[in-house]
Write a protein that holds these residues in place. Structure first.
Motif, PDB file in Angstrom:
ATOM      1  N   GLY A 111     -11.592  23.434 -18.067  1.00  7.71           N
ATOM      2  CA  GLY A 111     -11.872  22.110 -18.638  1.00  7.71           C
ATOM      3  C   GLY A 111     -13.107  21.862 -19.047  1.00  7.71           C
ATOM      4  O   GLY A 111     -13.320  21.128 -20.126  1.00  7.71           O
ATOM      5  N   GLY A 112     -14.204  22.547 -18.132  1.00  5.98           N
ATOM      6  CA  GLY A 112     -15.511  22.339 -18.691  1.00  5.98           C
ATOM      7  C   GLY A 112     -15.720  23.086 -20.128  1.00  5.98           C
ATOM      8  O   GLY A 112     -16.518  22.649 -20.998  1.00  5.98           O
ATOM      9  N   VAL A 115     -14.326  20.836 -22.905  1.00  9.58           N
ATOM     10  CA  VAL A 115     -15.301  19.606 -22.966  1.00  9.58           C
ATOM     11  C   VAL A 115     -16.383  20.047 -24.043  1.00  9.58           C
ATOM     12  O   VAL A 115     -16.765  19.647 -25.129  1.00  9.58           O
ATOM     13  CB  VAL A 115     -15.836  19.033 -21.778  1.00  9.58           C
ATOM     14  CG1 VAL A 115     -16.989  18.211 -21.916  1.00  9.58           C
ATOM     15  CG2 VAL A 115     -14.735  18.450 -20.775  1.00  9.58           C
ATOM     16  N   HIS A 116     -17.078  21.250 -23.605  1.00 10.81           N
ATOM     17  CA  HIS A 116     -18.166  21.779 -24.584  1.00 10.81           C
ATOM     18  C   HIS A 116     -17.853  21.952 -25.760  1.00 10.81           C
ATOM     19  O   HIS A 116     -18.401  21.774 -26.915  1.00 10.81           O
ATOM     20  CB  HIS A 116     -18.886  23.000 -23.609  1.00 10.81           C
ATOM     21  CG  HIS A 116     -20.096  23.411 -24.447  1.00 10.81           C
ATOM     22  ND1 HIS A 116     -21.308  22.978 -24.523  1.00 10.81           N
ATOM     23  CD2 HIS A 116     -20.318  24.642 -25.089  1.00 10.81           C
ATOM     24  CE1 HIS A 116     -22.089  23.640 -25.249  1.00 10.81           C
ATOM     25  NE2 HIS A 116     -21.454  24.761 -25.536  1.00 10.81           N
ATOM     26  N   LEU A 119     -16.911  18.992 -27.806  1.00 11.71           N
ATOM     27  CA  LEU A 119     -18.226  18.487 -28.610  1.00 11.71           C
ATOM     28  C   LEU A 119     -18.840  19.232 -29.537  1.00 11.71           C
ATOM     29  O   LEU A 119     -19.225  18.665 -30.892  1.00 11.71           O
ATOM     30  CB  LEU A 119     -19.212  18.225 -27.383  1.00 11.71           C
ATOM     31  CG  LEU A 119     -18.881  17.259 -26.296  1.00 11.71           C
ATOM     32  CD1 LEU A 119     -19.722  17.300 -25.043  1.00 11.71           C
ATOM     33  CD2 LEU A 119     -18.849  15.836 -26.767  1.00 11.71           C
ATOM     34  N   THR A 145     -12.130  17.413 -26.313  1.00 11.65           N
ATOM     35  CA  THR A 145     -13.159  17.023 -25.281  1.00 11.65           C
ATOM     36  C   THR A 145     -12.423  16.036 -24.518  1.00 11.65           C
ATOM     37  O   THR A 145     -12.688  16.235 -23.141  1.00 11.65           O
ATOM     38  CB  THR A 145     -14.409  16.340 -25.936  1.00 11.65           C
ATOM     39  OG1 THR A 145     -14.941  17.227 -26.799  1.00 11.65           O
ATOM     40  CG2 THR A 145     -15.281  15.853 -24.830  1.00 11.65           C
ATOM     41  N   VAL A 146     -11.660  15.193 -24.789  1.00 10.20           N
ATOM     42  CA  VAL A 146     -10.875  14.142 -24.073  1.00 10.20           C
ATOM     43  C   VAL A 146      -9.899  14.961 -22.823  1.00 10.20           C
ATOM     44  O   VAL A 146      -9.826  14.602 -21.861  1.00 10.20           O
ATOM     45  CB  VAL A 146     -10.096  13.294 -24.729  1.00 10.20           C
ATOM     46  CG1 VAL A 146      -9.083  12.359 -23.823  1.00 10.20           C
ATOM     47  CG2 VAL A 146     -11.005  12.309 -25.347  1.00 10.20           C
ATOM     48  N   GLY A 148     -10.314  18.274 -22.066  1.00  5.83           N
ATOM     49  CA  GLY A 148     -11.005  18.886 -21.154  1.00  5.83           C
ATOM     50  C   GLY A 148     -11.292  17.998 -20.115  1.00  5.83           C
ATOM     51  O   GLY A 148     -11.341  18.393 -18.750  1.00  5.83           O
ATOM     52  N   VAL A 149     -11.882  16.833 -20.345  1.00  8.39           N
ATOM     53  CA  VAL A 149     -12.358  15.878 -19.203  1.00  8.39           C
ATOM     54  C   VAL A 149     -11.387  15.446 -18.179  1.00  8.39           C
ATOM     55  O   VAL A 149     -11.290  15.598 -17.191  1.00  8.39           O
ATOM     56  CB  VAL A 149     -12.964  14.606 -19.881  1.00  8.39           C
ATOM     57  CG1 VAL A 149     -13.227  13.527 -18.715  1.00  8.39           C
ATOM     58  CG2 VAL A 149     -14.443  14.913 -20.429  1.00  8.39           C
TER      59      VAL A 149
END
Length: 173
Positions: A111-112, A115-116, A119, A145-146, A148-149
């Motif tokens: 998930g992190g 996100v990275h 972005l 990103t959404v 992943g968050v």
């Protein structure tokens, strides 16, 4: 008297997880509803009135991407994601518990990474305008990103539950 009205941290965490689960389910369902509605409207417009909606395919595609991101986190939080159950069911419960912990940690890391990467992707290509609907592609590309968050939050809920669960010697799976 005050102690009777206090909410225990476990109960508060469970309420937060349930609220997040309902949010993911609602957003997934809404995304599917948008996909269905836009494809239906586009088909009716094209074949009944011979006037295709130029934006319908693009909106449906982006709604499907968002729906997939929300659904991915929802399925994981529910424990209904794809697993190798034939392998997992064959190992003893204490090992299953360790495997579950490994999956949760790996999901948190994944998930992190989403996100990275999302972005970076949105920053590089987000300024391009979507041809069909005329909005910056950023809004479509930030979906990664959404997602992943959402996955990070879901993994945190599962990890917190893992470590706060009252265990009888690792017998829970």
């Amino acid at each position: 008297m005050l102690s009777a009205s206090r909410v225990h941290p476990e109960e508060l965490m469970q309420r937060a997880e349930n609220a997040f689960r309902h949010l993911l389910a609602g957003l997934s369902g809404f995304s599917i509803l948008v996909v269905f509605g836009v494809v239906f409207a586009g088909s009716v417009s094209r074949y009944l009135f011979s006037a295709p909606l130029q934006w319908s395919e693009e909106v449906a595609k982006y709604a499907m991407i968002y729906g997939t991101m929300f659904g991915m986190a929802f399925a994981y939080l529910q424990g209904t994601q794809i697993t190798f159950s034939i392998f997992i069911d064959a190992v003893p419960a204490p090992i299953r518990r360790k495997l579950a912990l490994g999956v949760d940690v790996a999901t948190l890391i994944l998930g992190g990474i989403l996100v990275h990467a999302g972005l970076i992707f949105a920053a590089k290509r987000g300024g391009i305008m979507a041809s069909g609907i005329g909005i910056p592609m950023y809004w479509a590309q930030i979906a990664m990103t959404v997602g992943g968050v959402c996955l990070v939050i879901a993994a945190l809920f599962r990890l917190i539950a893992f470590f706060t669960r009252k265990s009888s010697g690792g017998e829970e799976s």
